[in-house]
Design an enzyme around this catalytic site. Structure first.
Site, PDB file in Angstrom:
ATOM      1  N   ARG A 188      -7.729  11.045  -6.113  1.00  0.00           N
ATOM      2  CA  ARG A 188      -9.156   9.969  -6.090  1.00  0.00           C
ATOM      3  C   ARG A 188     -10.046  10.669  -5.539  1.00  0.00           C
ATOM      4  O   ARG A 188     -11.510   9.845  -5.498  1.00  0.00           O
ATOM      5  CB  ARG A 188      -8.752   8.928  -4.405  1.00  0.00           C
ATOM      6  CG  ARG A 188      -7.591   7.803  -4.884  1.00  0.00           C
ATOM      7  CD  ARG A 188      -8.994   6.357  -5.150  1.00  0.00           C
ATOM      8  NE  ARG A 188      -9.570   6.032  -4.697  1.00  0.00           N
ATOM      9  CZ  ARG A 188     -10.466   6.445  -4.453  1.00  0.00           C
ATOM     10  NH1 ARG A 188     -11.042   6.848  -5.270  1.00  0.00           N
ATOM     11  NH2 ARG A 188     -11.138   6.270  -3.428  1.00  0.00           N
TER      12      ARG A 188
ATOM     13  N   ARG B  12      -3.558   6.590   1.067  1.00  0.00           N
ATOM     14  CA  ARG B  12      -4.151   8.058   1.308  1.00  0.00           C
ATOM     15  C   ARG B  12      -3.588   8.147   2.378  1.00  0.00           C
ATOM     16  O   ARG B  12      -3.729   9.806   2.612  1.00  0.00           O
ATOM     17  CB  ARG B  12      -5.886   6.883   1.998  1.00  0.00           C
ATOM     18  CG  ARG B  12      -6.852   6.895   1.579  1.00  0.00           C
ATOM     19  CD  ARG B  12      -8.137   6.194   2.384  1.00  0.00           C
ATOM     20  NE  ARG B  12      -7.891   5.331   2.239  1.00  0.00           N
ATOM     21  CZ  ARG B  12      -8.625   4.670   2.697  1.00  0.00           C
ATOM     22  NH1 ARG B  12     -10.426   4.804   3.105  1.00  0.00           N
ATOM     23  NH2 ARG B  12      -8.012   3.314   3.415  1.00  0.00           N
TER      24      ARG B  12
ATOM     25  N   ASP C 276      -7.013  -3.304  -7.656  1.00  0.00           N
ATOM     26  CA  ASP C 276      -7.445  -4.131  -6.636  1.00  0.00           C
ATOM     27  C   ASP C 276      -7.592  -5.385  -7.035  1.00  0.00           C
ATOM     28  O   ASP C 276      -7.293  -5.949  -8.273  1.00  0.00           O
ATOM     29  CB  ASP C 276      -8.268  -3.515  -6.233  1.00  0.00           C
ATOM     30  CG  ASP C 276      -8.835  -3.639  -5.405  1.00  0.00           C
ATOM     31  OD1 ASP C 276      -7.924  -2.899  -3.693  1.00  0.00           O
ATOM     32  OD2 ASP C 276      -9.372  -4.723  -4.859  1.00  0.00           O
TER      33      ASP C 276
ATOM     34  N   ARG D  48       1.280  -0.889   0.073  1.00  0.00           N
ATOM     35  CA  ARG D  48       0.039  -0.189   0.320  1.00  0.00           C
ATOM     36  C   ARG D  48       1.026   1.309   0.303  1.00  0.00           C
ATOM     37  O   ARG D  48       0.827   2.502   0.695  1.00  0.00           O
ATOM     38  CB  ARG D  48      -0.967   0.017   1.391  1.00  0.00           C
ATOM     39  CG  ARG D  48      -1.984  -0.897   1.059  1.00  0.00           C
ATOM     40  CD  ARG D  48      -3.546  -0.467   0.467  1.00  0.00           C
ATOM     41  NE  ARG D  48      -4.272  -1.497  -0.318  1.00  0.00           N
ATOM     42  CZ  ARG D  48      -5.359  -1.735   0.449  1.00  0.00           C
ATOM     43  NH1 ARG D  48      -5.373  -0.949   1.621  1.00  0.00           N
ATOM     44  NH2 ARG D  48      -5.552  -2.692   0.071  1.00  0.00           N
TER      45      ARG D  48
ATOM     46  N   TYR E 224     -13.945 -13.171  -0.228  1.00  0.00           N
ATOM     47  CA  TYR E 224     -14.745 -11.663  -0.425  1.00  0.00           C
ATOM     48  C   TYR E 224     -16.264 -12.183  -0.780  1.00  0.00           C
ATOM     49  O   TYR E 224     -16.875 -11.645  -1.082  1.00  0.00           O
ATOM     50  CB  TYR E 224     -14.099 -11.050  -1.199  1.00  0.00           C
ATOM     51  CG  TYR E 224     -13.041  -9.943  -0.136  1.00  0.00           C
ATOM     52  CD1 TYR E 224     -14.115  -8.969   0.550  1.00  0.00           C
ATOM     53  CD2 TYR E 224     -11.764  -9.494  -0.711  1.00  0.00           C
ATOM     54  CE1 TYR E 224     -12.656  -8.452   1.710  1.00  0.00           C
ATOM     55  CE2 TYR E 224     -10.876  -9.079   0.504  1.00  0.00           C
ATOM     56  CZ  TYR E 224     -12.168  -8.023   0.821  1.00  0.00           C
ATOM     57  OH  TYR E 224     -10.324  -6.975   1.954  1.00  0.00           O
TER      58      TYR E 224
HETATM   59  C1  LIG Z   1      -7.605  -7.492   0.974  1.00  0.00           C
HETATM   60  C2  LIG Z   1      -6.808  -6.203  -0.335  1.00  0.00           C
HETATM   61  C3  LIG Z   1      -8.265  -5.939  -1.362  1.00  0.00           C
HETATM   62  N1  LIG Z   1      -7.505  -5.148  -2.137  1.00  0.00           N
HETATM   63  C4  LIG Z   1      -5.773  -5.924  -1.590  1.00  0.00           C
HETATM   64  C5  LIG Z   1      -5.634  -6.807  -0.716  1.00  0.00           C
HETATM   65  C6  LIG Z   1      -4.569  -7.631  -0.809  1.00  0.00           C
HETATM   66  C7  LIG Z   1      -4.252  -6.915   0.451  1.00  0.00           C
HETATM   67  C8  LIG Z   1      -4.259  -6.910   2.098  1.00  0.00           C
HETATM   68  O1  LIG Z   1      -4.742  -8.021   2.367  1.00  0.00           O
HETATM   69  O2  LIG Z   1      -4.453  -5.377   2.012  1.00  0.00           O
HETATM   70  C9  LIG Z   1      -4.631  -5.483  -2.852  1.00  0.00           C
HETATM   71  C10 LIG Z   1      -4.017  -4.260  -2.916  1.00  0.00           C
HETATM   72  N2  LIG Z   1      -5.005  -2.560  -2.620  1.00  0.00           N
HETATM   73  C11 LIG Z   1      -4.815  -1.731  -3.640  1.00  0.00           C
HETATM   74  C12 LIG Z   1      -2.866  -2.384  -4.055  1.00  0.00           C
HETATM   75  C13 LIG Z   1      -2.222  -0.842  -4.440  1.00  0.00           C
HETATM   76  C14 LIG Z   1      -0.809  -1.445  -4.355  1.00  0.00           C
HETATM   77  C15 LIG Z   1      -0.303  -0.763  -3.092  1.00  0.00           C
HETATM   78  O3  LIG Z   1       0.018  -1.768  -2.260  1.00  0.00           O
HETATM   79  O4  LIG Z   1       0.705   0.066  -3.649  1.00  0.00           O
HETATM   80  C16 LIG Z   1      -3.274  -3.391  -3.500  1.00  0.00           C
HETATM   81  C17 LIG Z   1      -2.209  -4.781  -3.575  1.00  0.00           C
HETATM   82  C18 LIG Z   1      -5.875  -0.400  -3.511  1.00  0.00           C
HETATM   83  C19 LIG Z   1      -5.851   0.098  -2.664  1.00  0.00           C
HETATM   84  N3  LIG Z   1      -7.320  -0.914  -2.004  1.00  0.00           N
HETATM   85  C20 LIG Z   1      -8.251  -0.224  -1.136  1.00  0.00           C
HETATM   86  C21 LIG Z   1      -7.637   1.194  -1.013  1.00  0.00           C
HETATM   87  C22 LIG Z   1      -7.871   1.698   0.018  1.00  0.00           C
HETATM   88  C23 LIG Z   1      -9.357   2.869  -0.543  1.00  0.00           C
HETATM   89  C24 LIG Z   1      -9.033   4.121  -1.700  1.00  0.00           C
HETATM   90  O5  LIG Z   1      -8.421   4.900  -2.321  1.00  0.00           O
HETATM   91  O6  LIG Z   1     -10.007   4.474  -1.512  1.00  0.00           O
HETATM   92  C25 LIG Z   1      -6.126   1.112  -1.472  1.00  0.00           C
HETATM   93  C26 LIG Z   1      -5.253   2.167  -1.954  1.00  0.00           C
HETATM   94  C27 LIG Z   1      -8.966  -0.463  -1.002  1.00  0.00           C
HETATM   95  C28 LIG Z   1      -9.606  -1.961  -0.539  1.00  0.00           C
HETATM   96  N4  LIG Z   1      -9.154  -2.866  -1.358  1.00  0.00           N
HETATM   97  C29 LIG Z   1      -9.525  -4.244  -0.628  1.00  0.00           C
HETATM   98  C30 LIG Z   1      -9.748  -3.308   0.346  1.00  0.00           C
HETATM   99  C31 LIG Z   1     -10.189  -4.490   1.769  1.00  0.00           C
HETATM  100  C32 LIG Z   1      -9.815  -1.587   0.893  1.00  0.00           C
HETATM  101  C33 LIG Z   1      -9.821  -1.149   1.799  1.00  0.00           C
HETATM  102  C34 LIG Z   1     -11.451   0.043   2.432  1.00  0.00           C
HETATM  103  C35 LIG Z   1     -10.800   0.639   3.240  1.00  0.00           C
HETATM  104  O7  LIG Z   1      -9.728   0.800   3.801  1.00  0.00           O
HETATM  105  O8  LIG Z   1     -12.147   1.556   3.441  1.00  0.00           O
HETATM  106  C36 LIG Z   1      -9.445  -5.307  -0.587  1.00  0.00           C
END
Ligand SMILES: Cc1c2[nH]c(c1CCC(=O)O)Cc1[nH]c(c(CCC(=O)O)c1C)Cc1[nH]c(c(CCC(=O)O)c1C)Cc1[nH]c(c(C)c1CCC(=O)O)C2
Length: 368
Positions: free
Chosen positions: A51, A42, A87, A38, A165
């Site tokens: 975003r 954010r 994602d 990540r 999921y």
């Molecule tokens: C479980 C999972 C997801 N997505 C991902 C996983 C596996 C990694 C982990 O275990 O965290 C993988 C992921 N998601 C994202 C990346 C981008 C690359 C990086 O690591 O920088 C990666 C590698 C962007 C993202 N994916 C997400 C964000 C944050 C939300 C946003 O930008 O609005 C980012 C930067 C959203 C996301 N997507 C997911 C979740 C649980 C969330 C969070 C929701 C929240 O916090 O509100 C599903």
């Protein structure tokens, strides 16, 4: 380069920093490479600015936005690798499910899978090149724009994490709806895991064809399984993915390092180190020395500082990093956090983490 050439996966700029790739292959580069899960996120004001303009998955579908978000952390920190902004849930979408990212709630499925009959709702033959073309475009564009600074990592969710999921419909503390399937509908569970595996293999191969130089498989929900269930419902698919991707790449004379990150699966460390991945990613619940002993030099290791250690003062971050490096050693090691960065983290402390890895490891490598 003309406007359209940025989507052609060829004539990429030469790679300047290969410390990450060398460490993944078990070598000891001049310093320990470091990146953060990540790292595009954010906690960066410039990320929030981009975003704010559109929905999360609309952002994922824009190659230009994904490229920009991937490059943002590299402008601030001397990371040794980048990971494409996207994602894991783009796969359920490609299989026909509707997923929204709701503020404050996280990923939410409109109509999660409830019973085995619901598998019929999923597309039987997913045309990955058509459905996930936007990810491949983002990877190719980013490979050009990154100018060979560091390698670009592609990724996917692992079958069990995606299945959980798709059934749960979103985040959960117990994942009891998804686990209910494992105990009540084991055959249908395997059918779904197999369907996901087939899509994932094509997806990863497409990412390499588009320009990804390494691949990470996220089994983020390994920890809600026990050792027995992990061996039945996760590990065989993780292995199958690595085997099939590697075989197909070999046919084309290609080879990219693969990382498996099974969060909270400390009970399966031995098995993970024999699952055809070059690198095993670790969360912070595993002691570095014991991870080295249990994996016996078979794989490189990646991780595993507690992300919350980034709330510590900078001097303490440096001490924690030093101990972590002493535990892992500097050969076959990629520094990272044990999970992703949180939105309230201070970018200055991320800089302190990266600097500490470089400083401490340069001294050790020189001495050796
Ligand atoms: C479980 C999972 C997801 N997505 C991902 C996983 C596996 C990694 C982990 O275990 O965290 C993988 C992921 N998601 C994202 C990346 C981008 C690359 C990086 O690591 O920088 C990666 C590698 C962007 C993202 N994916 C997400 C964000 C944050 C939300 C946003 O930008 O609005 C980012 C930067 C959203 C996301 N997507 C997911 C979740 C649980 C969330 C969070 C929701 C929240 O916090 O509100 C599903």
């Amino acid at each position: 380069m003309s406007k359209n050439d940025v989507f052609l996966p060829k004539d990429f700029p030469e790679l300047k920093n290969d410390t990450f790739l060398r460490a993944a292959r078990g070598e000891e580069p001049e310093h320990v490479p470091v990146w953060c899960m990540r790292q595009a996120g954010r906690y960066l004001p410039e990320f929030r600015e981009i975003r704010a303009k559109k929905g999360f998955f609309d952002t994922c579908r824009s190659p230009e936005d994904c490229c920009e978000l991937t490059l943002q952390p590299l402008r601030r920190f001397p990371f040794d690798a980048s990971i494409i902004f996207s994602d894991i849930l783009v796969i359920p979408q490609a299989m026909g499910m509707d997923v929204q990212m709701l503020t404050g709630k996280g990923p939410t499925f409109t109509d999660p899978l409830k019973e085995p009959e619901d598998l019929q709702r999923l597309k039987a033959n997913v045309d990955v090149n058509k459905e996930l073309d936007y990810v491949f475009k983002a990877i190719t564009l980013t490979r050009h724009k990154i100018e060979g600074k560091v390698p670009l990592i592609g990724f996917t969710g692992a079958p069990w994490t995606l299945m959980s999921y798709m059934i749960e419909g979103g985040g959960s503390t117990t994942y009891s709806k998804a686990k209910r399937w494992l105990y009540r509908h084991p055959e249908s569970s395997h059918m779904l895991l197999k369907m996901l595996t087939d899509v994932i293999v094509e997806y990863l191969l497409g990412q390499v064809a588009a320009g990804a130089q390494a691949l990470q498989v996220f089994e983020s929900h390994a920890g809600i399984l026990g050792p027995v269930e992990f061996k039945e419902f996760s590990l065989p698919y993780l292995r199958d993915i690595a085997r099939r991707v590697k075989d197909r790449l070999k046919e084309k004379g290609q080879d990219v390092p693969m990382i498996v990150f099974a969060k909270d699966a400390h009970y399966a460390l031995e098995e993970l180190s024999e699952s055809h991945y070059e690198v095993v990613g670790l969360d912070w619940t595993i002691d570095p020395r014991s991870a080295r002993e249990r994996t016996g030099g078979k794989v490189s290791l990646q991780g595993n500082m507690d992300p919350c250690a980034l709330y510590a003062p900078k001097e303490l971050i440096s001490d924690i990093v030093k101990k972590m490096l002493e535990g892992f050693g500097t050969r076959g090691y990629i520094a990272n956090l044990g999970h992703g960065l949180y939105p309230d983290m201070d970018p200055e402390n991320v800089a302190a983490f990266v600097d500490a890895v470089h400083q401490h490891s340069k001294l050790t490598v020189k001495k050796a």
